[in-house]
Design a protein around this motif. Structure first.
Motif, PDB file in Angstrom:
ATOM      1  N   SER A   8      14.706  75.863 -73.951  1.00 23.43           N
ATOM      2  CA  SER A   8      14.099  74.498 -74.530  1.00 23.43           C
ATOM      3  C   SER A   8      13.339  75.751 -75.509  1.00 23.43           C
ATOM      4  N   PRO A   9      13.348  75.085 -77.294  1.00 20.41           N
ATOM      5  CA  PRO A   9      12.608  75.547 -78.176  1.00 20.41           C
ATOM      6  C   PRO A   9      11.047  75.659 -78.167  1.00 20.41           C
ATOM      7  N   GLU A  10      10.302  74.311 -76.716  1.00 21.17           N
ATOM      8  CA  GLU A  10       8.915  74.092 -76.671  1.00 21.17           C
ATOM      9  C   GLU A  10       8.226  75.237 -76.078  1.00 21.17           C
TER      10      GLU A  10
ATOM     11  N   ARG B  95       9.593  88.314 -83.742  1.00 24.10           N
ATOM     12  CA  ARG B  95      11.249  87.845 -82.963  1.00 24.10           C
ATOM     13  C   ARG B  95      11.245  85.928 -83.093  1.00 24.10           C
ATOM     14  N   GLY B  96      10.276  86.160 -82.823  1.00 20.20           N
ATOM     15  CA  GLY B  96       9.988  84.802 -83.461  1.00 20.20           C
ATOM     16  C   GLY B  96      10.338  83.870 -84.512  1.00 20.20           C
ATOM     17  N   LEU B  97       9.957  84.640 -85.778  1.00 22.75           N
ATOM     18  CA  LEU B  97      10.669  84.255 -87.002  1.00 22.75           C
ATOM     19  C   LEU B  97      11.530  84.202 -86.878  1.00 22.75           C
ATOM     20  N   ASP B  98      12.809  84.593 -86.267  1.00 25.98           N
ATOM     21  CA  ASP B  98      14.486  84.853 -86.271  1.00 25.98           C
ATOM     22  C   ASP B  98      15.198  83.635 -85.009  1.00 25.98           C
ATOM     23  N   ASP B  99      13.936  83.117 -85.145  1.00 26.34           N
ATOM     24  CA  ASP B  99      14.482  82.147 -83.582  1.00 26.34           C
ATOM     25  C   ASP B  99      15.651  81.034 -84.795  1.00 26.34           C
ATOM     26  N   GLU B 100      16.182  80.338 -83.872  1.00 27.06           N
ATOM     27  CA  GLU B 100      16.949  78.976 -84.839  1.00 27.06           C
ATOM     28  C   GLU B 100      16.553  78.119 -84.630  1.00 27.06           C
ATOM     29  N   SER B 101      15.267  77.808 -83.644  1.00 22.91           N
ATOM     30  CA  SER B 101      14.106  77.164 -83.919  1.00 22.91           C
ATOM     31  C   SER B 101      13.093  76.323 -84.789  1.00 22.91           C
ATOM     32  N   LEU B 102      12.952  76.024 -86.037  1.00 27.39           N
ATOM     33  CA  LEU B 102      12.430  75.658 -86.982  1.00 27.39           C
ATOM     34  C   LEU B 102      10.684  75.624 -86.854  1.00 27.39           C
ATOM     35  N   LYS B 103      10.030  75.111 -85.586  1.00 23.74           N
ATOM     36  CA  LYS B 103       8.515  75.076 -84.849  1.00 23.74           C
ATOM     37  C   LYS B 103       8.858  76.351 -84.702  1.00 23.74           C
ATOM     38  N   VAL B 104       9.385  76.654 -83.706  1.00 24.65           N
ATOM     39  CA  VAL B 104       9.254  77.851 -83.292  1.00 24.65           C
ATOM     40  C   VAL B 104       8.388  79.415 -84.450  1.00 24.65           C
TER      41      VAL B 104
ATOM     42  N   VAL C 143      10.660  74.050 -59.415  1.00 27.72           N
ATOM     43  CA  VAL C 143       9.461  73.510 -60.582  1.00 27.72           C
ATOM     44  C   VAL C 143      10.588  71.975 -61.563  1.00 27.72           C
ATOM     45  N   THR C 144       9.981  71.929 -61.856  1.00 27.93           N
ATOM     46  CA  THR C 144      10.736  70.494 -62.971  1.00 27.93           C
ATOM     47  C   THR C 144       9.842  71.057 -64.492  1.00 27.93           C
ATOM     48  N   ASP C 145      10.870  70.921 -65.367  1.00 27.26           N
ATOM     49  CA  ASP C 145      10.212  71.623 -66.695  1.00 27.26           C
ATOM     50  C   ASP C 145       8.935  70.898 -67.872  1.00 27.26           C
ATOM     51  N   HIS C 146       8.377  69.555 -66.769  1.00 29.96           N
ATOM     52  CA  HIS C 146       7.258  68.873 -67.081  1.00 29.96           C
ATOM     53  C   HIS C 146       5.937  69.815 -66.770  1.00 29.96           C
ATOM     54  N   GLU C 147       6.278  69.876 -65.331  1.00 24.90           N
ATOM     55  CA  GLU C 147       5.461  71.539 -65.434  1.00 24.90           C
ATOM     56  C   GLU C 147       4.987  73.138 -65.453  1.00 24.90           C
ATOM     57  N   ARG C 148       6.282  73.442 -66.247  1.00 29.57           N
ATOM     58  CA  ARG C 148       6.569  74.606 -66.698  1.00 29.57           C
ATOM     59  C   ARG C 148       6.094  74.602 -67.585  1.00 29.57           C
ATOM     60  N   ARG C 149       6.458  73.672 -68.447  1.00 31.09           N
ATOM     61  CA  ARG C 149       5.391  73.872 -70.081  1.00 31.09           C
ATOM     62  C   ARG C 149       3.942  73.778 -69.529  1.00 31.09           C
TER      63      ARG C 149
END
Length: 257
Positions: free
Chosen positions: A104-106, A129-138, A64-70
């Motif tokens: 993937s942060p997305e 747990r998302g509050l401690d994620d390394e990604s700001l958008k998460v 499965v491609t990344d696009h499909e997973r998203r």
């Protein structure tokens, strides 16, 4: 006696030579422009639909491609709120694994978006747990998701994030989300935000307080602070008494004096 070339013939040969030279230069420039991504035909591969289809088929053969997973996770996030408790319980561990392990942060952001709609136990912990994620958008998505939850812990987590995060975007996301909650915790957290140096943050805090308190004290943060602290009367027509600012609350109906 051999015939001598006419001036016309010389001119024709000269034009042909010039055209060949220009064509050669153009070809070299095209190669240089394409760079060494994938040889001199890289640009053609990018615009050739047959090549794109062939590469897509190769990706499908590998999995499965990344696009499909998203796309599938985005679809799940849109539907999971309408699923039964049993179906949600089936999907919750998958979301948890994505949040924990996906690079993937997305994808992690989308897992938080879906978790916000879960009715199963542990949903609030997953969002936390998302509050401690390394990604700001998460982190920002976690704040927005906490704004949709009704657990008392949601407002507490937002207040803690507002008081500790060094990131302005995350702070403003927490401020906006606090506007969806009621009670003393969001009021006092947003009151502190009124003392921020950033005008945009102050405006956002006043706007969120309108949702928490149910009143509008104007565009002056000092008036909001005075109203919350009980030092001045509200300025709007529906104001309560001068020494009693009543804060709308779902559970405790707290009164600030």
């Amino acid at each position: 006696m051999p015939s001598q070339p006419t001036p016309l013939t010389d001119m024709t040969q000269h034009h042909r030579l010039r055209n060949l030279t220009c064509g050669g230069i153009a070809a070299v420039l095209c190669v240089l422009a394409c760079g060494c991504h994938d040889g001199p035909l890289y640009g053609l591969k990018r615009i050739n639909p047959y090549y794109s289809m062939r590469e897509w088929k190769r990706d499908r053969e590998l999995g499965v491609t990344d696009h499909e997973r998203r796309e599938e996770l985005a679809s799940l996030a849109g539907q999971i709120g309408d699923m039964s408790d049993k179906e949600q319980a089936k999907w919750a561990p998958h979301l948890d694994r994505i949040l924990e392990n996906d690079p993937s942060p997305e994808m992690r952001r989308l897992s938080i978006l879906a978790a916000a709609k879960l009715k199963t136990p542990g949903a609030i912990e997953m969002i936390e747990r998302g509050l401690d994620d390394e990604s700001l958008k998460v982190q920002m998505e976690a704040c927005r998701s906490l704004g949709k939850r009704r657990e008392p812990e949601a407002a507490q987590l937002l207040a803690s994030t507002l008081g500790t995060t060094p990131e302005l975007d995350v702070k403003n996301s927490a401020i906006a989300a606090l506007g969806n909650h009621k009670g003393t915790i969001p009021v006092q957290s947003l009151r502190l935000a009124l003392e921020d140096r950033d005008p945009a943050t102050i405006d956002l805090a006043m706007n969120s307080l309108k949702g928490v308190i149910g009143k509008d004290y104007g565009n002056d943060p000092k008036q909001w602070i005075a109203a919350i602290d009980g030092q001045a009367s509200p300025t709007d027509a529906t104001a309560e008494s001068e020494d009693d600012v009543r804060i709308a609350a779902e559970d405790d109906g707290a009164t600030l004096r």
